[in-house]
Design a protein around this motif. Structure first.
Motif, PDB file in Angstrom:
ATOM      1  N   MET A  80       0.798  -1.212   0.047  1.00 56.49           N
ATOM      2  CA  MET A  80      -0.114  -0.018  -0.089  1.00 56.49           C
ATOM      3  C   MET A  80       0.851   1.307   0.090  1.00 56.49           C
ATOM      4  N   ASP A  84       0.461   4.388  -2.318  1.00 57.62           N
ATOM      5  CA  ASP A  84       0.131   5.703  -1.473  1.00 57.62           C
ATOM      6  C   ASP A  84       0.330   6.818  -2.552  1.00 57.62           C
TER       7      ASP A  84
ATOM      8  N   VAL B  26      -7.537   2.019   4.920  1.00 59.38           N
ATOM      9  CA  VAL B  26      -7.200   2.705   3.543  1.00 59.38           C
ATOM     10  C   VAL B  26      -7.828   2.092   2.442  1.00 59.38           C
ATOM     11  N   LYS B  27      -7.669   0.753   2.350  1.00 60.06           N
ATOM     12  CA  LYS B  27      -8.405   0.118   1.019  1.00 60.06           C
ATOM     13  C   LYS B  27     -10.118   0.514   0.878  1.00 60.06           C
ATOM     14  N   SER B  46      -4.955  11.911   6.144  1.00 56.98           N
ATOM     15  CA  SER B  46      -5.722  11.401   5.129  1.00 56.98           C
ATOM     16  C   SER B  46      -6.003  10.050   5.375  1.00 56.98           C
ATOM     17  N   LYS B  48      -6.781   7.855   3.047  1.00 55.04           N
ATOM     18  CA  LYS B  48      -6.328   7.198   2.061  1.00 55.04           C
ATOM     19  C   LYS B  48      -4.923   6.840   1.903  1.00 55.04           C
ATOM     20  N   SER B  49      -4.175   7.375   2.793  1.00 56.00           N
ATOM     21  CA  SER B  49      -2.436   7.011   2.617  1.00 56.00           C
ATOM     22  C   SER B  49      -2.153   6.193   4.272  1.00 56.00           C
ATOM     23  N   ILE B  50      -1.822   5.025   3.762  1.00 56.44           N
ATOM     24  CA  ILE B  50      -1.286   4.033   4.760  1.00 56.44           C
ATOM     25  C   ILE B  50      -0.286   4.910   5.896  1.00 56.44           C
ATOM     26  N   GLU B  52      -0.162   7.942   6.556  1.00 56.66           N
ATOM     27  CA  GLU B  52      -0.772   8.821   7.420  1.00 56.66           C
ATOM     28  C   GLU B  52      -1.596   8.207   8.632  1.00 56.66           C
TER      29      GLU B  52
END
Lengths: 578, 91
Positions: A80, A84, B26-27, B46, B48-50, B52
């Motif tokens: 991931m 990202d 996140v996924k 966020s 959507k950011s691993i 973060e």
């Protein structure tokens, strides 16, 4: 420009690009890319991300085939990172706007995140730093492709930035290309400090977070005299350091040329032999170039590089090479000092209190095969020079006798095989544990020499962990307990008519030279680069004066007083000593 | 104006938002068009950011604020809240 302050452990100046060891393992060049290259460089970066992601997907597949889903999920989080968008965009921005090479951009962005993670209070999340390092290394490996340079094969000089150098990392480094060290951890007696001094490379340790502050490729200045590290210096600072560096080199050279061929002898005729502490066989030449009269401490741990047990031939060849290089001058080989703070094996046996555990000679007694192999190597080399054996960490007469018995048995075997060796190979013990120091008079009659390891002796006597910054100020070599122990040890040597060498930090510390001389220490063993300076001090004082100093030091109740007095005396004789 | 949805959610699973739960979050967040953030105290990051999400360092019992802003914000919030409530199917 950023200036960081740490502990200076090896003098001199270095200016070179950084090589961040723990996170990157490969050298990163900082180079501005041209406008026309940006597009191609971003594509190269994207390609490396794609390959890295695919690598992980393949790995995940392999693991799920083998061990089911549970474990393979762990790869997901690394995958991931390569998906990202935030991070990838941030890196691309640095390439596009700052004209960084992708490698340098990656290093900068990851360094930023590493720093954020290091600041977290929760241990689990803080430890994700190691995952970041892992992801970064994978990406860099794919970015650099075949061009990558590891520490053992560099093309240009670098300054090594690390948490603390491990002995196996030290063994790998290309000593012609590494010109400076800066580490997060460590004090004056850390491994990095010892190595830096032995190799005469400027070093600053105890910097806290230097590994997170510097990206591979950043230009770094090491000021090993004041303990400063300057990251990305401005032109003016750079100019200043270039001048300092030139002057310092010529000062060291002059000192060395002046004293190299003179004996360490007082005007009234007292002599003290100057031996060198050596970590690798190749350093024998450096030692001789600084006027060493032999090697007083040849650390044999380098043979454990890569975590594998050395063979008898490897032992023999290394020792023979060193003995021959010395051309008949003494070579004191210390048997393995493994365990404790010096972990070499891939899977060290963990102990709750390793410093009081199975280390050094105790480790050797528990691993007799390894010990015998080493003794065979040493004894065989004794046919090629003045080779002597030194046992570390002996704590009693019993251990002394056990170690000697191993030597005798090994000799017998060699004699039966008809293998040549020196029947009269001298055997000595390190005095670095208080029990051995207090019974030095009982041990001395059974050995050919004593060698005082002051670092461990201070640590064990004062119950101070030498690398723990919280108690480091209690590490006081001039403590009255140390003064008394040293007197006792030297007296024991005198009675038994055997030489006493001091081979720890104290031997190279100008503060103690007059004291050790007056005490009757007959040999010092120290980092080669320090020999000229210490010699100069010895040559500036009479034995009578030195004895008076010993007298006086014995009267102080506080370590701080004793140490202040000793410094003041040295300064009065030699104003430029510190 | 697309809807903005905000909700306080408690981290219930034992280990907190560690690797696997963070990955799941996140996924899930990535499936929606909306901007999705998670905040704790001053820090807004966020979802959507691993990197973060991990930096949120949310251990068990932490109250975090999830905010979704976009056309599918409502649906996103329902799914995310449910993931937290099911303790990320970890235990």
């Amino acid at each position: 420009m950023e200036i960081r302050k740490g502990v200076p452990v090896s003098a001199g100046y270095a200016i070179a690009p950084a090589f961040v060891l723990d996170s990157e393992r490969y050298r990163i060049r900082k180079r501005a890319i041209g406008k026309s290259e940006i597009e191609a460089e971003i594509r190269r970066f994207e390609e490396a991300v794609k390959v890295s992601r695919q690598d992980l997907l393949d790995l995940k597949q392999q693991w799920s085939d083998r061990s089911g889903n549970r474990l393979s999920e762990l790869f997901d989080s690394h995958i991931m990172v390569f998906e990202d968008k935030r991070i990838l965009d941030e890196i691309k921005k640095r390439i596009g706007e700052n004209h960084f090479t992708p490698e340098y951009a990656v290093s900068r962005v990851f360094r930023k995140y590493v720093k954020l993670f290091m600041e977290l209070s929760d241990g689990y999340f803080r430890q994700r730093v190691s995952d970041l390092h892992d992801v970064e290394r994978r990406l860099l490996r794919n970015l650099l492709g075949k061009k990558r340079e590891t520490l053992s094969r560099l093309q240009e000089p670098v300054i090594v930035i690390a948490r603390d150098l491990t002995p196996s990392q030290t063994a790998q480094l290309d000593r012609n290309m590494v010109v400076g060290f800066a580490t997060d951890a460590g004090g004056v007696t850390s491994h990095t400090a010892i190595v830096a001094k032995a190799l005469d490379i400027p070093a600053v340790v105890g910097l806290g977070t230097i590994t997170a502050d510097v990206s591979g490729g950043d230009r770094v200045v090491i000021d090993g005299n004041r303990g400063h590290v300057v990251v990305n210096p401005d032109e003016e600072t750079l100019k200043k350091y270039r001048v300092l560096s030139r002057n310092f080199q010529s000062f060291e050279q002059k000192l060395n040329e002046e004293f190299k061929n003179l004996p360490a002898q007082t005007p009234d005729g007292a002599k003290i032999k100057m031996f060198a502490n050596v970590e690798f066989p190749q350093e024998v030449a450096i030692a001789l170039a600084h006027g060493a009269e032999g090697v007083g401490l040849f650390r044999s741990e380098f043979l454990y590089r890569g975590g594998k047990e050395p063979t008898e031939t490897q032992h023999f060849e290394a020792y023979r090479q060193a003995a021959e290089g010395l051309g008949g001058k003494p070579l004191v080989i210390r048997t393995f000092d493994l365990g404790g703070d010096k972990q070499f094996m891939k899977n060290p046996e963990t102990e709750p209190n390793p410093i009081l555990g199975c280390r050094s000679i105790r480790y050797s007694f528990k691993h007799l095969d390894q010990f015998r192999t080493q003794l065979r190597g040493i004894l065989r080399a004794s046919a090629y020079g003045d080779v002597r054996i030194l046992f570390p960490m002996v704590s009693s007469l019993e251990e002394t006798m056990t170690a000697k018995m191993q030597v005798d048995e090994t000799k017998e075997l060699l004699a039966r095989e008809g293998t040549p060796f020196n029947e009269k190979t001298p055997v000595g013990v390190m005095i670095e544990v208080p029990s051995a120091a207090l019974t030095a008079d009982l041990i001395a009659p059974h050995v050919d020499f004593l060698s005082v390891g002051t670092n461990d002796l201070v640590q064990y006597t004062l119950a101070v962990d030498r690398v723990n910054e919280r108690v480091a100020d209690l590490y006081q070599p001039a403590h009255p307990a140390m003064i008394r122990l040293l007197k006792h040890i030297v007296e024991a040597g005198r009675r038994a008519k055997i030489p006493v060498t001091v081979c720890g930090e104290m031997a190279g510390d100008a503060t103690f030279t007059l004291f050790l001389l007056g005490l009757g220490v007959t040999e010092l063993s120290l980092a080669p680069a320090l020999i000229p300076e210490i010699k100069k001090i010895v040559r500036s004082v009479t034995l009578a004066e030195a004895r008076e100093i010993v007298e006086k030091v014995g009267e102080f109740g506080k370590a701080s007083e004793a140490s202040a007095y000793l410094r003041q005396r040295v300064l009065s004789i030699l104003p430029e000593a510190f | 104006m697309p809807p903005v949805v905000e909700r306080q959610i408690e981290v219930l699973n034992t280990l907190g938002l560690h690797f696997r739960p963070a990955t799941k979050l996140v996924k899930l967040a990535a499936q929606f068009q909306s901007d999705i953030t998670v905040s704790r105290g001053e820090r807004t990051l966020s979802a959507k950011s691993i990197m973060e999400v991990l930096l949120l360092a949310a251990e068990q019992g932490t109250m975090i604020t999830v905010r979704a802003d976009g056309p599918d914000a409502e649906e996103a919030m329902e799914k995310i809240a449910s993931l937290f409530a099911r303790r990320f199917e970890e235990e």
